[in-house]
Every structure is written in structure tokens, then in C-alpha cells.
Design a protein around this motif. Structure first.
Motif, PDB file in Angstrom:
ATOM      1  N   ILE A  94      40.449  16.652  69.170  1.00  0.00           N
ATOM      2  CA  ILE A  94      40.415  17.919  68.395  1.00  0.00           C
ATOM      3  C   ILE A  94      40.584  17.816  66.823  1.00  0.00           C
ATOM      4  O   ILE A  94      41.269  16.705  66.260  1.00  0.00           O
ATOM      5  CB  ILE A  94      41.493  18.860  68.721  1.00  0.00           C
ATOM      6  CG1 ILE A  94      41.488  19.309  70.100  1.00  0.00           C
ATOM      7  CG2 ILE A  94      41.694  20.128  67.553  1.00  0.00           C
ATOM      8  CD1 ILE A  94      40.473  20.325  70.544  1.00  0.00           C
ATOM      9  N   VAL A  95      39.401  18.048  65.966  1.00  0.00           N
ATOM     10  CA  VAL A  95      39.509  17.436  64.500  1.00  0.00           C
ATOM     11  C   VAL A  95      39.283  18.851  63.837  1.00  0.00           C
ATOM     12  O   VAL A  95      38.366  19.693  63.946  1.00  0.00           O
ATOM     13  CB  VAL A  95      38.231  16.814  64.273  1.00  0.00           C
ATOM     14  CG1 VAL A  95      37.968  16.203  62.866  1.00  0.00           C
ATOM     15  CG2 VAL A  95      38.184  15.613  65.380  1.00  0.00           C
ATOM     16  N   THR A  96      39.982  18.958  62.665  1.00  0.00           N
ATOM     17  CA  THR A  96      40.015  20.180  61.930  1.00  0.00           C
ATOM     18  C   THR A  96      40.341  20.142  60.566  1.00  0.00           C
ATOM     19  O   THR A  96      40.615  18.915  60.050  1.00  0.00           O
ATOM     20  CB  THR A  96      41.434  21.161  62.386  1.00  0.00           C
ATOM     21  OG1 THR A  96      42.534  20.456  62.343  1.00  0.00           O
ATOM     22  CG2 THR A  96      41.157  21.761  63.629  1.00  0.00           C
ATOM     23  N   SER A  97      39.745  20.948  59.620  1.00  0.00           N
ATOM     24  CA  SER A  97      39.590  20.871  58.144  1.00  0.00           C
ATOM     25  C   SER A  97      40.096  22.148  57.541  1.00  0.00           C
ATOM     26  O   SER A  97      39.956  23.350  58.224  1.00  0.00           O
ATOM     27  CB  SER A  97      38.515  20.052  57.823  1.00  0.00           C
ATOM     28  OG  SER A  97      38.515  19.944  56.403  1.00  0.00           O
ATOM     29  N   ARG A  98      40.097  22.058  56.098  1.00  0.00           N
ATOM     30  CA  ARG A  98      40.842  23.244  55.512  1.00  0.00           C
ATOM     31  C   ARG A  98      39.689  24.533  55.107  1.00  0.00           C
ATOM     32  O   ARG A  98      39.996  25.331  55.038  1.00  0.00           O
ATOM     33  CB  ARG A  98      41.292  22.893  54.194  1.00  0.00           C
ATOM     34  CG  ARG A  98      42.551  21.821  54.366  1.00  0.00           C
ATOM     35  CD  ARG A  98      43.520  22.302  54.956  1.00  0.00           C
ATOM     36  NE  ARG A  98      44.173  23.593  54.581  1.00  0.00           N
ATOM     37  CZ  ARG A  98      45.099  23.592  53.437  1.00  0.00           C
ATOM     38  NH1 ARG A  98      45.516  22.418  52.811  1.00  0.00           N
ATOM     39  NH2 ARG A  98      45.644  24.759  53.100  1.00  0.00           N
ATOM     40  N   GLY A  99      38.555  24.038  54.290  1.00  0.00           N
ATOM     41  CA  GLY A  99      37.725  24.941  53.713  1.00  0.00           C
ATOM     42  C   GLY A  99      36.673  24.464  53.032  1.00  0.00           C
ATOM     43  O   GLY A  99      36.334  23.091  52.927  1.00  0.00           O
ATOM     44  N   PRO A 100      35.863  25.182  52.291  1.00  0.00           N
ATOM     45  CA  PRO A 100      34.452  24.718  51.630  1.00  0.00           C
ATOM     46  C   PRO A 100      34.688  23.220  50.812  1.00  0.00           C
ATOM     47  O   PRO A 100      33.794  22.338  51.055  1.00  0.00           O
ATOM     48  CB  PRO A 100      34.255  25.722  50.958  1.00  0.00           C
ATOM     49  CG  PRO A 100      34.622  27.018  51.381  1.00  0.00           C
ATOM     50  CD  PRO A 100      36.000  26.615  52.135  1.00  0.00           C
TER      51      PRO A 100
END
Length: 199
Positions: A143-149
């Protein structure tokens, strides 16, 4: 060749989506856009012609990426097909990646249970599974996640690395180190968390 499926749902965040696709293709990784329709309108009224319509064909890919955007994230979260595809990819041990508002899709699929993750600001109050972190990119298993533009570049480069691509060469061609005031030897140390620990 490794293959990446980027899901494009109505109301998607255009900057995130196209940055990810662009960087993957610059790294010579096959990256196809799977839309809810063949042509999908984003959250800022930009229409994108997708490579294919969302289907079980994404199960042949090594990684699935869910860009954010409020409308797009809600559409993916409410899609039973999306849930089925995520469950199957999870069972196969494929990379499942989401950024901005899209971790709400992972929550509905039950994929954030016991996981470290990040998302758009304020989503620590909206997502009740897992352990919310404020790192630009968080990797916990597959699972890989990130914040925003603004974190789309760091996110996409890290995805390239996870697929054994050469993100450093792409960063240099895109003058990443000049534009974002990071040094080559500290670019990931400053932005990433893997399994709860910075790298």
C-alpha cells in the motif's frame, strides 16, 4: 516490462493524474489510463481520453494507482467494480497506490486496517482505519499513499523506483532538483516513510 494502471473517475484531480502518467512513461514503464468511460471529465473541467475502460484487465497489471480529486475519489469509493478489483489485486500482492482524497477508496475496501498511510489534509478525521502520517509518501507493504497535488512528483518517482525503474534519470531530465530545492542524496529521506520509519 512492468505495467501500471491509473484509474480515471469523473471529477479526478487532473494535475495528479497526468503527472503520474507522464513520469511513468518518461521512465519507460507502460502506464495506461483506465477510465470509468472512454473520455472522463476532471474536477477542473479538463477532459481526458483514456486508453481503456475500467475492467478486470487491470488485474494483469503490476500496480494500480488511484489519483485524488473529491468527485473522482467518491466515484471510485462507491464503485462495486472498483472494490472487487482492489480486493483481487490485494490478494495477488500487487501494488495498490492512492493519493489525496483517494485513500477513502482503500478504506471502504478494508485495505488500511493496521496500515500506515497518508492523505490530503484533514483526512485524518475522515478516515478511521489505519495510522495517519503526514509524510509526503508512505509505503506500508504493497500500500502506497501520498498527500495531494504538490506531492504528485515525489509520489510518482517513488512508484517508478518500486517498479525497478530509474527515477533519478527522470528527475534530472525534468530538473526536479532545481525546481523543488532538494538534493539528490536527500530527496527521499526528506519525503518518505516506509512501514512507519523514514528512509
Amino acid at each position: 516490462m512492468k505495467k501500471v494502471a491509473v484509474v480515471v473517475a469523473p471529477g479526478f484531480e487532473e494535475g495528479e493524474t497526468l503527472t503520474i502518467v507522464d513520469i511513468m512513461r518518461r521512465a519507460h514503464i507502460q502506464c495506461d489510463m483506465f477510465g470509468f468511460d472512454k473520455v472522463v471529465q476532471g474536477g477542473h473541467d479538463i477532459e481526458v481520453a483514456c486508453d481503456d475502460v475500467l475492467s478486470e484487465r487491470v488485474l494483469d497489471y503490476d500496480m494500480i494507482v488511484l489519483p485524488g480529486g473529491y468527485g473522482g475519489s467518491r466515484a471510485m469509493r462507491d464503485s462495486d467494480l472498483m472494490m472487487d478489483l482492489l480486493h483481487q489485486m490485494n490478494e495477488k500482492g500487487k501494488y495498490i497506490c492512492a493519493m489525496c482524497a483517494a485513500p477513502i477508496v482503500l478504506e471502504r475496501a478494508g485495505l488500511l486496517e493496521g496500515k500506515n498511510f497518508t492523505a490530503y489534509q484533514g483526512y485524518d478525521q475522515k478516515i478511521h482505519q489505519g495510522n495517519y502520517l503526514e509524510d509526503k509518501v508512505v509505503i506500508d507493504g504493497q500500500i502506497v499513499t501520498s498527500r495531494g497535488p504538490a506531492t504528485a512528483y515525489a509520489f510518482a518517482y517513488k512508484l517508478v523506483d518500486l517498479l525497478d525503474g530509474d527515477s533519478l534519470a527522470v528527475k534530472k531530465r525534468m530538473i526536479y532538483f532545481n525546481a523543488f530545492d532538494v538534493k539528490e542524496d536527500e530527496s527521499y529521506e526528506a519525503c518518505c516513510c516506509i512501514d512507519g520509519e523514514g528512509i
